[in-house]
Structures are given as C-alpha cells and as structure tokens.
Design a protein around this motif. Structure first.
Motif, PDB file in Angstrom:
ATOM      1  N   MET A   1       0.831  -1.185   0.000  1.00  0.00           N
ATOM      2  CA  MET A   1       0.000   0.000   0.000  1.00  0.00           C
ATOM      3  C   MET A   1       0.870   1.241   0.000  1.00  0.00           C
ATOM      4  N   ALA A   2       1.172   1.734  -1.166  1.00  0.00           N
ATOM      5  CA  ALA A   2       2.129   2.827  -1.291  1.00  0.00           C
ATOM      6  C   ALA A   2       1.643   4.083  -0.606  1.00  0.00           C
ATOM      7  N   ASP A   3       0.312   4.243  -0.500  1.00  0.00           N
ATOM      8  CA  ASP A   3      -0.204   5.452   0.112  1.00  0.00           C
ATOM      9  C   ASP A   3      -0.539   5.260   1.577  1.00  0.00           C
ATOM     10  N   ALA A   4      -0.140   4.126   2.193  1.00  0.00           N
ATOM     11  CA  ALA A   4      -0.422   3.884   3.596  1.00  0.00           C
ATOM     12  C   ALA A   4       0.371   4.862   4.458  1.00  0.00           C
ATOM     13  N   LEU A   5      -0.211   5.239   5.585  1.00  0.00           N
ATOM     14  CA  LEU A   5       0.487   6.132   6.507  1.00  0.00           C
ATOM     15  C   LEU A   5       1.637   5.384   7.172  1.00  0.00           C
ATOM     16  N   PRO A   6       2.766   6.060   7.422  1.00  0.00           N
ATOM     17  CA  PRO A   6       3.866   5.400   8.126  1.00  0.00           C
ATOM     18  C   PRO A   6       3.438   5.011   9.539  1.00  0.00           C
ATOM     19  N   LEU A   7       3.989   3.912  10.024  1.00  0.00           N
ATOM     20  CA  LEU A   7       3.626   3.375  11.335  1.00  0.00           C
ATOM     21  C   LEU A   7       4.772   3.596  12.311  1.00  0.00           C
ATOM     22  N   ALA A   8       4.460   4.192  13.467  1.00  0.00           N
ATOM     23  CA  ALA A   8       5.451   4.412  14.515  1.00  0.00           C
ATOM     24  C   ALA A   8       5.088   3.612  15.765  1.00  0.00           C
ATOM     25  N   PHE A   9       6.075   2.960  16.361  1.00  0.00           N
ATOM     26  CA  PHE A   9       5.928   2.329  17.668  1.00  0.00           C
ATOM     27  C   PHE A   9       6.494   3.301  18.706  1.00  0.00           C
ATOM     28  N   VAL A  10       5.705   3.611  19.713  1.00  0.00           N
ATOM     29  CA  VAL A  10       6.118   4.555  20.760  1.00  0.00           C
ATOM     30  C   VAL A  10       6.207   3.786  22.080  1.00  0.00           C
ATOM     31  N   VAL A  11       7.369   3.892  22.748  1.00  0.00           N
ATOM     32  CA  VAL A  11       7.606   3.117  23.957  1.00  0.00           C
ATOM     33  C   VAL A  11       7.966   4.056  25.104  1.00  0.00           C
ATOM     34  N   ASP A  12       7.093   4.107  26.113  1.00  0.00           N
ATOM     35  CA  ASP A  12       7.330   4.930  27.303  1.00  0.00           C
ATOM     36  C   ASP A  12       6.440   4.400  28.413  1.00  0.00           C
ATOM     37  N   ASP A  13       6.942   4.362  29.639  1.00  0.00           N
ATOM     38  CA  ASP A  13       6.133   3.834  30.743  1.00  0.00           C
ATOM     39  C   ASP A  13       5.260   4.906  31.386  1.00  0.00           C
ATOM     40  N   GLU A  14       5.343   6.146  30.904  1.00  0.00           N
ATOM     41  CA  GLU A  14       4.508   7.217  31.441  1.00  0.00           C
ATOM     42  C   GLU A  14       3.337   7.473  30.490  1.00  0.00           C
ATOM     43  N   PRO A  15       2.100   7.220  30.931  1.00  0.00           N
ATOM     44  CA  PRO A  15       0.941   7.409  30.047  1.00  0.00           C
ATOM     45  C   PRO A  15       0.845   8.812  29.461  1.00  0.00           C
ATOM     46  N   ALA A  16       1.159   9.836  30.275  1.00  0.00           N
ATOM     47  CA  ALA A  16       1.071  11.207  29.768  1.00  0.00           C
ATOM     48  C   ALA A  16       2.048  11.437  28.620  1.00  0.00           C
ATOM     49  N   MET A  17       3.258  10.877  28.739  1.00  0.00           N
ATOM     50  CA  MET A  17       4.253  11.040  27.679  1.00  0.00           C
ATOM     51  C   MET A  17       3.838  10.276  26.433  1.00  0.00           C
TER      52      MET A  17
END
Length: 228
Positions: free
Chosen positions: A1-17
C-alpha cells in the motif's frame, strides 16, 4: 500500500508522555502503537514492522539503551531516543547503541514530529533500489527490468523491494508479509504472497520474453530473486 500512513511504535512507561508523543506523530501523518515496556515492543516486532520507533531511555525492566541495541542488531528500523534533560551520558550511550536521533525532555511536540518525519524519509531515500536488471522507480509504482518499465501494484512494489534488498537470497514468507502488508500473521498470508508473486513474475517475464525466470520459488520457505 504505497499510500499507507507510516507506522510508529512509541515506547514509554509514562501514560502522559505516550499521549504527547502519539498526538505529535499523528499531526504529521503517522499511525501509532503505544507500548509501556521494551519487552512488549520486542514481542510486537515479531509480527509487525514499523517505519519508526520512538523509545524512552528510562524503562522498567530492559532499558531503552539495551532495547535500542537489540533492535538495531536485528532490524533496519530508525530509532529516536527520548532522554531526560541534562543526561548527556544517556545520549552518548544511545548513539553508541546506533540510535539515529535523540530528543531531550521536555521537548516541543512539533519538533519531535518533524524529526520523525525527516528520519523516515531519509531511510526511504537510502534504501536499496537496484539489483541485477532491476531498478525500482522512487515513485513506488513501477520497476525497470533491463531498461523496460513494468508497472506494479503497491503490494507488488513492496514485495519486490524486499527481494531487491536481499538479491539471490531466500526471503521467507513472513518477511514478505511484513514488507507488503505490515503483518506476518495475516490469515491466508501465504496465498496472498503466492498470488502477488505470480502476477509480478508474469509481468516481468512478459517484458523480457525468452530470457528466463527471475523470481524462484523456494519450496516451503519463500522466494528468491535471481540476479546472477
């Protein structure tokens, strides 16, 4: 899917962050998945391949530095480390662990998002685009085979890109699923790959009649792009 949005994995133990980072990335067109530990990130990488990882240094259990080193030893994924203000030792350790960039807390969300966008674009631009008679079009819709343009669907283009990154090597089914559809666990995944490769093979062979097969099936394992 060339037009798919890039996917980011975000890792942090603080929910607010986590909320701050995921919202910042969303403003620049990223999809996101959030994780509270390095172990959870590592488990997810076995089934889904992101375009970017944003990784906090201070995590419970396995540290962000250790996880960065582990990911970089196995996958070619850009990583941005989040470090505490003034912790220069963490930044140095992160760069030694092959992190691509670091952002110091507190940070402006837009700065993080723009750094993420630029990093993903840089990885895309530097990815291998030629092997043997193949030259991928940066537009993502075709390949030149011995100078003849062959039009491809988005999934065909991504699968061929995976072959070109490993010429003359067997690329397993799960890696092809990750490349083409971002998941190694799709129901009917092998049949999807077989259908995609079948169509792509015929397009390529029609462009160079009588010159032999360039995509070889490796029984029970995957496929191999022949460039020699």
């Amino acid at each position: 899917m060339a037009d798919a949005l890039p996917l980011a994995f975000v890792v942090d133990d603080e929910p607010a962050m986590l909320d701050i980072v995921t919202f910042a990335l969303e403003t620049q067109g990223f999809q996101q998945r959030a994780f509270r530990s390095g172990e959870a990130l590592w488990a997810a990488l076995h089934t889904t391949m992101p375009d970017l990882i944003v990784l906090d240094v201070m995590l419970p259990g396995v540290s962000g530095i250790t996880m960065c080193r582990r990911v970089k030893a196995t996958y070619e994924i850009p990583i941005i480390l989040l470090t505490a203000k003034g912790e220069s030792a963490d930044r140095v350790a992160g760069l030694e662990a092959d992190a691509d960039d670091y952002v110091v807390k507190p940070f402006h969300p837009r700065e993080l998002a723009l750094r993420a966008q630029r990093l993903v674009r840089r990885y895309d631009d530097s990815s291998r685009s030629t092997a043997g008679p193949f030259e991928l079009d940066p537009a993502g819709d075709s390949v030149l085979v011995d100078g003849v343009r062959v039009m491809l669907t988005p999934s065909e283009f991504k699968v061929l890109s995976a072959f070109i990154s490993r010429p003359d090597e067997t690329v397993p089914f799960d890696e092809l699923l990750l490349a083409g559809w971002r998941s190694a666990g799709l129901l009917g995944g092998r049949e999807m790959i077989k259908t995609t490769v079948y169509r792509m093979r015929h397009k390529i062979e029609d462009s160079r009649p009588g010159r032999g097969q360039l995509i070889e099936s490796v029984r029970g394992t995957g496929y191999r792009l022949i460039t020699r």
